[in-house]
Write a protein that holds these residues in place. Structure first.
Motif, PDB file in Angstrom:
ATOM      1  N   LEU A 180      -3.498  -4.322   3.629  1.00 31.87           N
ATOM      2  CA  LEU A 180      -2.219  -4.598   2.985  1.00 31.87           C
ATOM      3  C   LEU A 180      -2.226  -6.002   2.383  1.00 31.87           C
ATOM      4  CD1 LEU A 180       0.965  -4.056   2.723  1.00 31.87           C
ATOM      5  CD2 LEU A 180       1.127  -5.229   4.925  1.00 31.87           C
ATOM      6  N   MET A 223      -4.324   4.328  -1.616  1.00 27.40           N
ATOM      7  CA  MET A 223      -4.134   3.476  -0.440  1.00 27.40           C
ATOM      8  C   MET A 223      -5.355   3.458   0.476  1.00 27.40           C
ATOM      9  SD  MET A 223      -0.176   4.018   0.772  1.00 27.40           S
ATOM     10  CE  MET A 223      -0.402   2.885   2.151  1.00 27.40           C
ATOM     11  N   ARG A 241       4.831  -1.746   9.586  1.00 27.50           N
ATOM     12  CA  ARG A 241       4.190  -1.981   8.289  1.00 27.50           C
ATOM     13  C   ARG A 241       4.462  -0.851   7.297  1.00 27.50           C
ATOM     14  NH1 ARG A 241      -1.020  -4.600  11.267  1.00 27.50           N
ATOM     15  NH2 ARG A 241       0.051  -3.663  13.036  1.00 27.50           N
ATOM     16  N   GLU A 242       5.074   0.214   7.800  1.00 32.33           N
ATOM     17  CA  GLU A 242       5.210   1.430   6.994  1.00 32.33           C
ATOM     18  C   GLU A 242       6.551   1.526   6.261  1.00 32.33           C
ATOM     19  OE1 GLU A 242       2.269   1.475   9.976  1.00 32.33           O
ATOM     20  OE2 GLU A 242       4.437   1.440  10.342  1.00 32.33           O
ATOM     21  N   HIS A 247       0.215  -9.374   4.955  1.00 31.96           N
ATOM     22  CA  HIS A 247      -1.213  -9.362   4.631  1.00 31.96           C
ATOM     23  C   HIS A 247      -2.018  -8.965   5.864  1.00 31.96           C
ATOM     24  CE1 HIS A 247      -4.656 -10.489   2.085  1.00 31.96           C
ATOM     25  NE2 HIS A 247      -5.221 -10.881   3.219  1.00 31.96           N
ATOM     26  N   THR A 290      -4.119  -2.830  -0.874  1.00 30.63           N
ATOM     27  CA  THR A 290      -3.055  -1.920  -1.266  1.00 30.63           C
ATOM     28  C   THR A 290      -1.718  -2.622  -1.043  1.00 30.63           C
ATOM     29  OG1 THR A 290      -1.943   0.177  -0.768  1.00 30.63           O
ATOM     30  CG2 THR A 290      -3.057  -0.904   1.062  1.00 30.63           C
ATOM     31  N   ARG A 291      -0.734  -2.247  -1.837  1.00 32.12           N
ATOM     32  CA  ARG A 291       0.625  -2.749  -1.611  1.00 32.12           C
ATOM     33  C   ARG A 291       1.299  -1.973  -0.493  1.00 32.12           C
ATOM     34  NH1 ARG A 291       3.251  -5.986  -4.379  1.00 32.12           N
ATOM     35  NH2 ARG A 291       5.214  -4.841  -4.347  1.00 32.12           N
ATOM     36  N   GLY A 292       0.568  -1.003   0.042  1.00 35.13           N
ATOM     37  CA  GLY A 292       1.085  -0.299   1.201  1.00 35.13           C
ATOM     38  C   GLY A 292       2.300   0.537   0.864  1.00 35.13           C
ATOM     39  N   LEU A 348      -4.123  -2.381   7.780  1.00 31.34           N
ATOM     40  CA  LEU A 348      -3.127  -1.317   7.917  1.00 31.34           C
ATOM     41  C   LEU A 348      -3.719  -0.211   8.777  1.00 31.34           C
ATOM     42  CD1 LEU A 348      -1.450  -0.459   4.473  1.00 31.34           C
ATOM     43  CD2 LEU A 348      -0.327  -1.259   6.543  1.00 31.34           C
TER      44      LEU A 348
END
Length: 586
Positions: free
Chosen positions: A215, A289, A142-143, A165, A277-279, A168
């Protein structure tokens, strides 16, 4: 544009129905044990059969999560889960443990295997390693940023899946030991207690400085699809069905061009941590975040529940059905229905007769055949063989339509099992021999002047070449540690490793498959790090076959488990020193 797969979580049967009715192309679910959400409702073996049948009739795939590390004593249980999945005709297993990979490839070689995000694979070289091992899909961390995702999409030999989605973690998945070490509940074992949501604080922080917002990059699905990502995943097997319904609907709307504002509001309301957050997608890290779940977040969710429930109250017509009606004077009325490769035929007791008053028309008959509401089907091609001046009662026609639709749904439910061969893994006993201590240093200033010449030492990869040359003369064996978070720096790491090898390093200490793949390309001996999460005898056997000379076992293992390990590969444990509890990019 290639077809996108919307992949939804199913922690219960109601969530599965919500996902399918809102347009999910696939669902992922776990059985009662050995999955990363062991505290979810999950599915029994009987439930799984029903779930696969329900999905199969609607053209939806089912992926089973077997995505924890397992001990030797749990291998038989894992095999039972694999056998059950094969018998039900599931489409794939999502796994983390390389020992589980060995089980599946031996007992069910035709079953697809997906690499969980817990495997922490971040580079094209890592994806090539997964391909060599036998995986057909990788679930990305996810990062990663969009540019990193696009680079992986461009160079990957296997399908790629990405979270768009949901929750996170502060740590890269598979690289977190915080819950395990402070509470005995391992994230790698599906039992994370989420201690990162507690009030850890730093100066000028938020007060919850390990707790990230959820996310949400659903709006980015179209551009990620163009960048080579195939499957778009929603996190949330612990969440309620309304959450699943709202997220799947938003994903479908994103693919058509625009997500309705009311739906976006409901999606935030049903579950968020002070918003989304859009991450990492825009490489815009920092304070914004971080967030926590507050009382007002929960209250907003309660208000949105009834609206969202309407999204999956009715069956979604998603499967095409072709009809062929034969209405010949003096013959029994008959109707066939075809969907995909399946055709069913039904003949009514009603004998077609001459019309007394108003004859039936093609248009009227077609209108009735198109009434497929309440079923998974929508009418596609309709062919009518109709004699003149005949009459067919609407009640007879409706009954015949309902009958063939029920027949074809039952037929589509029949799942082709995946071949499973009974397998009893035999594990060779390990002949233990004391082979000495390896010393791992954070930097060269920690190394004592009078270090024992027989020592094997590990230093960071970025140690200057001159220092490596000097060290190589002082010790018996010199290793360099590759970073666990490589991401877009794959080429630099490879060049640094080649230089380190030329300066006297004779092995690489590798904590991820990315690092292992780079070390193999550099043609240097490999010691597997603790963060490979080697947890059973079969995973030791797998990494040995993949080219490792030795490995450090998972720090989450008990001494009792360690002493019973089999296999031939040299293995070690962390006996003293600081254990990194998280690998973060923020």
């Amino acid at each position: 544009m290639d077809k996108a797969e919307i992949l939804a979580p199913a922690g219960s049967f109601e969530s599965l129905v919500a996902a399918v009715r809102c347009g999910a192309d696939a669902v992922y679910l776990g059985l009662s044990d050995l999955n990363a959400r062991r505290n979810a409702v999950n599915f029994s073996n009987h439930d799984l059969k029903q779930a696969v049948e329900y999905c199969r009739a609607r053209g939806v795939k089912v992926y089973i999560t077997l995505n924890t590390v397992v001990s030797d004593s749990e291998l038989q249980n894992a095999l039972s889960i694999i056998e059950c999945g094969c018998a039900c005709g599931a489409d794939a297993f999502i796994i983390q443990d390389l020992g589980i990979l060995k089980l599946i490839k031996t007992a069910a070689p035709d079953m697809q295997v997906f690499a969980s995000t817990q495997m922490s694979v971040q580079t094209v070289k890592g994806l090539l390693a997964l391909t060599e091992l036998g995986f057909s899909r990788a679930i990305l961390p996810r990062e990663i940023s969009f540019d990193e995702a696009a680079c992986l999409g461009d160079g990957s030999p296997i399908e790629l899946e990405m979270f768009v989605h949901g929750a996170l973690c502060m740590s890269v998945s598979g690289q977190c030991y915080l819950s395990s070490m402070i509470g005995g509940r391992s994230g790698n074992r599906g039992l994370c207690a989420q201690p990162c949501r507690l009030p850890f604080a730093v100066n000028n922080g938020t007060g919850f400085d390990l707790s990230l917002k959820d996310l949400s990059i659903i709006e980015d699905i179209p551009r990620l699809l163009k960048a080579g990502i195939k499957s778009f995943k929603i996190e949330g097997r612990m969440k309620r069905p309304q959450y699943v319904a709202a997220a799947v609907t938003a994903c479908r709307q994103s693919l058509t061009g625009r997500i309705e504002q009311d739906l976006q509001d409901d999606l935030r309301s049903v579950f968020s941590r002070s918003g989304f957050t859009r991450g990492y997608i825009d490489s815009n890290l920092g304070r914004d975040m971080f967030g926590t779940r507050k009382k007002e977040d929960a209250a907003a969710g309660n208000a949105a529940i009834s609206r969202i429930s309407d999204l999956y109250r009715r069956e979604m017509p998603r499967v095409p059905a072709d009809f062929n009606l034969s209405a010949r004077l003096g013959d029994r009325l008959s109707l066939s229905c075809t969907s995909g490769n399946v055709t069913v035929f039904e003949q009514s007791d009603f004998v077609v007769r001459q019309a007394v008053n108003k004859p039936s028309t093609r248009a009227g008959i077609e209108t009735q055949l198109r009434k497929c509401g309440g079923t998974p089907f929508y009418p596609n091609n309709i062919t009518i063989e109709l004699d003149d001046d005949i009459n067919i009662p609407m009640s007879v026609l409706n009954s015949l339509r309902r009958s063939v639709l029920k027949k074809i749904e039952d037929k589509l439910c029949e799942c082709e099992p995946v071949k499973f061969t009974a397998y009893n893994p035999t594990i060779k006993n390990y002949s233990a021999c004391m082979s000495g201590t390896v010393l791992r240093f954070a930097n060269i200033s920690q190394i004592p002047e009078n270090i024992d010449h027989d020592a094997a030492i590990i230093v960071p990869l970025n140690t200057p070449c001159g220092d490596l040359k000097n060290l190589s003369k002082k010790v018996k064996s010199l290793g360099v540690e590759l970073p666990r978070g490589i991401f877009g720096a794959c080429g630099n790491v490879l060049q640094d490793l080649i230089c380190a090898k030329e300066c006297g390093a004779n092995f690489a200490f590798c904590g991820t498959l990315d690092a292992v793949a780079i070390a193999k390309e550099a043609q240097i001996d490999i010691m597997g790090g603790f963060s490979l999460n080697v947890y059973n005898s079969l995973s030791i056997e797998t990494v040995e076959n993949f080219g490792l000379m030795s490995c450090v076992l998972s720090p989450e293992l008990s001494l009792d488990n360690i002493t019973k390990f089999g296999g031939n590969l040299k293995r070690g444990i962390i006996a003293y020193g600081r254990l990194p509890l998280m690998l973060t990019r923020n």
